[in-house]
Design a protein around this motif. Sequence first.
Motif, PDB file in Angstrom:
ATOM      1  N   ASN A  50     -20.794   1.268  -3.842  1.00 34.85           N
ATOM      2  CA  ASN A  50     -19.617   2.134  -3.886  1.00 34.85           C
ATOM      3  C   ASN A  50     -18.481   1.613  -2.996  1.00 34.85           C
ATOM      4  OD1 ASN A  50     -18.149   4.350  -4.688  1.00 34.85           O
ATOM      5  ND2 ASN A  50     -19.056   5.716  -3.183  1.00 34.85           N
ATOM      6  N   PHE A  51     -18.116   0.354  -3.149  1.00 36.41           N
ATOM      7  CA  PHE A  51     -17.040  -0.248  -2.359  1.00 36.41           C
ATOM      8  C   PHE A  51     -15.757  -0.298  -3.196  1.00 36.41           C
ATOM      9  CE2 PHE A  51     -19.051  -3.632  -4.694  1.00 36.41           C
ATOM     10  CZ  PHE A  51     -17.979  -4.345  -5.205  1.00 36.41           C
ATOM     11  N   SER A  52     -14.667  -0.538  -2.529  1.00 38.68           N
ATOM     12  CA  SER A  52     -13.387  -0.750  -3.214  1.00 38.68           C
ATOM     13  C   SER A  52     -12.543  -1.698  -2.372  1.00 38.68           C
ATOM     14  CB  SER A  52     -12.653   0.579  -3.421  1.00 38.68           C
ATOM     15  OG  SER A  52     -12.354   1.175  -2.184  1.00 38.68           O
ATOM     16  N   ARG A  53     -11.509  -2.220  -2.976  1.00 38.79           N
ATOM     17  CA  ARG A  53     -10.567  -3.080  -2.258  1.00 38.79           C
ATOM     18  C   ARG A  53      -9.453  -2.202  -1.715  1.00 38.79           C
ATOM     19  NH1 ARG A  53      -5.715  -5.032  -3.041  1.00 38.79           N
ATOM     20  NH2 ARG A  53      -5.135  -6.952  -1.995  1.00 38.79           N
ATOM     21  N   ASN A  54      -9.234  -2.289  -0.420  1.00 40.05           N
ATOM     22  CA  ASN A  54      -8.167  -1.516   0.201  1.00 40.05           C
ATOM     23  C   ASN A  54      -6.889  -2.347   0.175  1.00 40.05           C
ATOM     24  OD1 ASN A  54      -6.319  -0.449   2.097  1.00 40.05           O
ATOM     25  ND2 ASN A  54      -7.961   0.599   3.170  1.00 40.05           N
ATOM     26  N   PRO A  55      -5.864  -1.910  -0.550  1.00 40.19           N
ATOM     27  CA  PRO A  55      -4.624  -2.693  -0.643  1.00 40.19           C
ATOM     28  C   PRO A  55      -3.844  -2.761   0.667  1.00 40.19           C
ATOM     29  CG  PRO A  55      -4.364  -0.596  -1.764  1.00 40.19           C
ATOM     30  CD  PRO A  55      -5.804  -0.692  -1.338  1.00 40.19           C
ATOM     31  N   GLU A  56      -4.115  -1.865   1.596  1.00 41.25           N
ATOM     32  CA  GLU A  56      -3.419  -1.887   2.886  1.00 41.25           C
ATOM     33  C   GLU A  56      -4.038  -2.899   3.846  1.00 41.25           C
ATOM     34  OE1 GLU A  56      -2.928   2.008   4.543  1.00 41.25           O
ATOM     35  OE2 GLU A  56      -2.188   2.803   2.642  1.00 41.25           O
ATOM     36  N   THR A  57      -5.364  -3.018   3.833  1.00 39.58           N
ATOM     37  CA  THR A  57      -6.042  -3.942   4.743  1.00 39.58           C
ATOM     38  C   THR A  57      -6.429  -5.252   4.059  1.00 39.58           C
ATOM     39  OG1 THR A  57      -8.206  -2.972   4.256  1.00 39.58           O
ATOM     40  CG2 THR A  57      -6.981  -2.045   6.125  1.00 39.58           C
ATOM     41  N   ASN A  58      -6.311  -5.288   2.726  1.00 39.62           N
ATOM     42  CA  ASN A  58      -6.612  -6.489   1.936  1.00 39.62           C
ATOM     43  C   ASN A  58      -8.039  -6.988   2.111  1.00 39.62           C
ATOM     44  OD1 ASN A  58      -4.004  -6.928   0.637  1.00 39.62           O
ATOM     45  ND2 ASN A  58      -3.285  -7.216   2.717  1.00 39.62           N
ATOM     46  N   THR A  59      -8.966  -6.041   2.204  1.00 36.45           N
ATOM     47  CA  THR A  59     -10.380  -6.387   2.239  1.00 36.45           C
ATOM     48  C   THR A  59     -11.156  -5.289   1.538  1.00 36.45           C
ATOM     49  OG1 THR A  59     -12.149  -7.279   3.624  1.00 36.45           O
ATOM     50  CG2 THR A  59     -10.961  -5.359   4.494  1.00 36.45           C
ATOM     51  N   ILE A  60     -12.474  -5.446   1.485  1.00 36.68           N
ATOM     52  CA  ILE A  60     -13.297  -4.420   0.854  1.00 36.68           C
ATOM     53  C   ILE A  60     -13.735  -3.404   1.889  1.00 36.68           C
ATOM     54  CG2 ILE A  60     -14.114  -5.832  -1.053  1.00 36.68           C
ATOM     55  CD1 ILE A  60     -16.666  -6.354   0.567  1.00 36.68           C
ATOM     56  N   GLU A  61     -13.912  -2.173   1.436  1.00 40.98           N
ATOM     57  CA  GLU A  61     -14.386  -1.140   2.336  1.00 40.98           C
ATOM     58  C   GLU A  61     -15.193  -0.116   1.561  1.00 40.98           C
ATOM     59  OE1 GLU A  61     -10.815   0.489   4.111  1.00 40.98           O
ATOM     60  OE2 GLU A  61     -10.882   2.166   2.733  1.00 40.98           O
ATOM     61  N   TRP A  62     -15.942   0.669   2.305  1.00 34.34           N
ATOM     62  CA  TRP A  62     -16.788   1.708   1.738  1.00 34.34           C
ATOM     63  C   TRP A  62     -16.232   3.063   2.133  1.00 34.34           C
ATOM     64  CZ3 TRP A  62     -18.262  -3.118   2.889  1.00 34.34           C
ATOM     65  CH2 TRP A  62     -19.059  -3.789   1.963  1.00 34.34           C
TER      66      TRP A  62
END
Length: 81
Positions: A50-62
């Motif tokens: 259940n991860f996604s790419r965070n457009p603000e931090t430019n990495t993956i997060e849960w």
Amino acid sequence: MFLHVEECEYVKEYTLRVKFNSGEVVEIDLQGELHGEVFEPLRSVEFFKNFSRNPETNTIEWPNGADFAPEFLREKGKVLV
């Protein structure tokens, strides 16, 4: 140039395929990196998926806020391209 995650897909178990803005693509098994309180929920494969790419931090997060720096993902990953 700052390294950013452009795309990420689930492969299997705790393995992800990550594409960076540098054009590199790596596969990384994160099972051995899930140490500490914030990474505890990721030990469940269903939660890990259940991860996604965070457009603000430019990495993956849960959803619980756990994430990995793009540089860490590239360093630990096996380069495919």
